[in-house]
Design a protein around this motif. Structure first.
Motif, PDB file in Angstrom:
ATOM      1  N   MET A   1       0.727  -1.128   0.103  1.00  0.00           N
ATOM      2  CA  MET A   1      -0.135  -0.114  -0.091  1.00  0.00           C
ATOM      3  C   MET A   1       0.672   1.256   0.075  1.00  0.00           C
ATOM      4  O   MET A   1       0.474   2.195  -0.580  1.00  0.00           O
ATOM      5  N   SER A  81      -2.819  11.295  -0.837  1.00  0.00           N
ATOM      6  CA  SER A  81      -3.076  10.591   0.429  1.00  0.00           C
ATOM      7  C   SER A  81      -3.259  11.590   1.618  1.00  0.00           C
ATOM      8  O   SER A  81      -2.707  12.749   1.516  1.00  0.00           O
ATOM      9  N   THR A 135      -5.227   7.267  -1.100  1.00  0.00           N
ATOM     10  CA  THR A 135      -5.470   6.740   0.242  1.00  0.00           C
ATOM     11  C   THR A 135      -6.022   7.670   1.242  1.00  0.00           C
ATOM     12  O   THR A 135      -5.449   8.936   1.317  1.00  0.00           O
ATOM     13  N   ILE A 137      -6.686   7.959   5.183  1.00  0.00           N
ATOM     14  CA  ILE A 137      -6.296   7.117   6.557  1.00  0.00           C
ATOM     15  C   ILE A 137      -7.051   7.931   7.641  1.00  0.00           C
ATOM     16  O   ILE A 137      -6.915   9.008   7.762  1.00  0.00           O
ATOM     17  N   HIS A 178      -8.705   4.087  -1.567  1.00  0.00           N
ATOM     18  CA  HIS A 178      -8.711   3.169  -0.550  1.00  0.00           C
ATOM     19  C   HIS A 178      -8.752   3.742   0.851  1.00  0.00           C
ATOM     20  O   HIS A 178      -7.918   4.621   1.112  1.00  0.00           O
TER      21      HIS A 178
END
Length: 254
Positions: A1, A81, A135, A137, A178
């Motif tokens: 990842m 990200s 991404t 998070i 993701h």
């Protein structure tokens, strides 16, 4: 990842886990944008870590949060990200109203739950528009899965982050974005100062270096949904074992 992470915005990077992850990603050659409230800490990081960029950002300044984030995305159109690390944890005893206040509860909920939802509303469309993997998070906690009475408001906010992460992951299934949920256990950070002085009721914290050595490996796992270790891993596995089959039966991919 982690190979998909090239430029990352870490919100809440001025101390604790946020700072540790900023240092980690910087050390691996990622372009890191560190955001947080404390300008002196940002300046210290910027001077110590060449190439790291800093931005002062208060996630609870809701009147200006969207415009501030939009400005960051406009300046960094290749940002792939976003790591939402900001957190607040207060000891609250509802048997004793003097242990807390309405503003304190509102501040904790705003920091831990409302802010990540508002941030996601702005950054997810940006990430979806990228031509490559992206991404998001989020950060919950082992307390999202096993609530501890000492921190009832914190428990509730982190349970909310877990539920949001699962639902958002389902919404974004099949896209380039993701969603990873970081679920730390009790780690020895400045937040741990709130836990000390209460022997026997709270387990000893995991040393920060030990936690980071485990957590960063999670980012190397393809398709990872939750990154957890120790106490948190027990909770995540129990939740996945109980509710994973239900999600699959309903056709959700959270």
């Amino acid at each position: 990842m982690s190979a998909n992470i090239k430029k990352i915005l870490i919100i809440g990077a001025t101390s604790g886990l946020g700072e540790a992850f900023a240092r980690h990603f910087h050390s691996t050659g990622k372009k890191v944008i560190a955001a947080g409230r404390r300008i002196e800490r940002l300046h210290a990081l910027e001077s110590e870590l060449p190439g790291l960029e800093t931005i002062q950002l208060d996630v609870t300044d809701f009147a200006n949060l969207e415009s501030k984030l939009s400005s960051i995305l406009s300046t960094h159109p290749d940002l792939d990200s976003v790591f939402i690390m900001s957190g607040k944890q207060d000891v609250t005893d509802f048997k004793n109203p003097a242990s807390t206040s309405s503003p304190s509860i509102i501040s904790e909920v705003n920091t831990n739950l409302i802010a990540p939802l508002l941030i996601s509303r702005v950054v997810v469309p940006h990430l979806l528009a990228l031509p490559s993997p992206a991404t998001l998070i989020t950060v919950s906690s082992g307390l999202a899965f096993v609530p501890v009475p000492k921190w009832p408001v914190y428990d509730a906010t982190k349970s909310g982050i877990h539920a949001f992460s699962v639902a958002l992951r389902s919404q974004l299934a099949g896209t380039n974005v993701h969603v990873i949920e970081l679920a730390p256990p009790h780690v020895d950070t400045p937040l741990d100062l709130l836990h000390r002085g209460d022997p026997g009721k709270v387990p000893n914290p995991m040393p920060l270096d030990e936690y980071m050595a485990t957590a960063v490996k999670g980012f190397e796992t393809e398709g990872v949904k939750e990154i957890a270790t120790g106490f948190s891993e027990i909770g995540v596995k129990a939740w996945r074992g109980a509710f994973g089959p239900i999600l699959e039966h309903l056709g959700f991919r959270g």
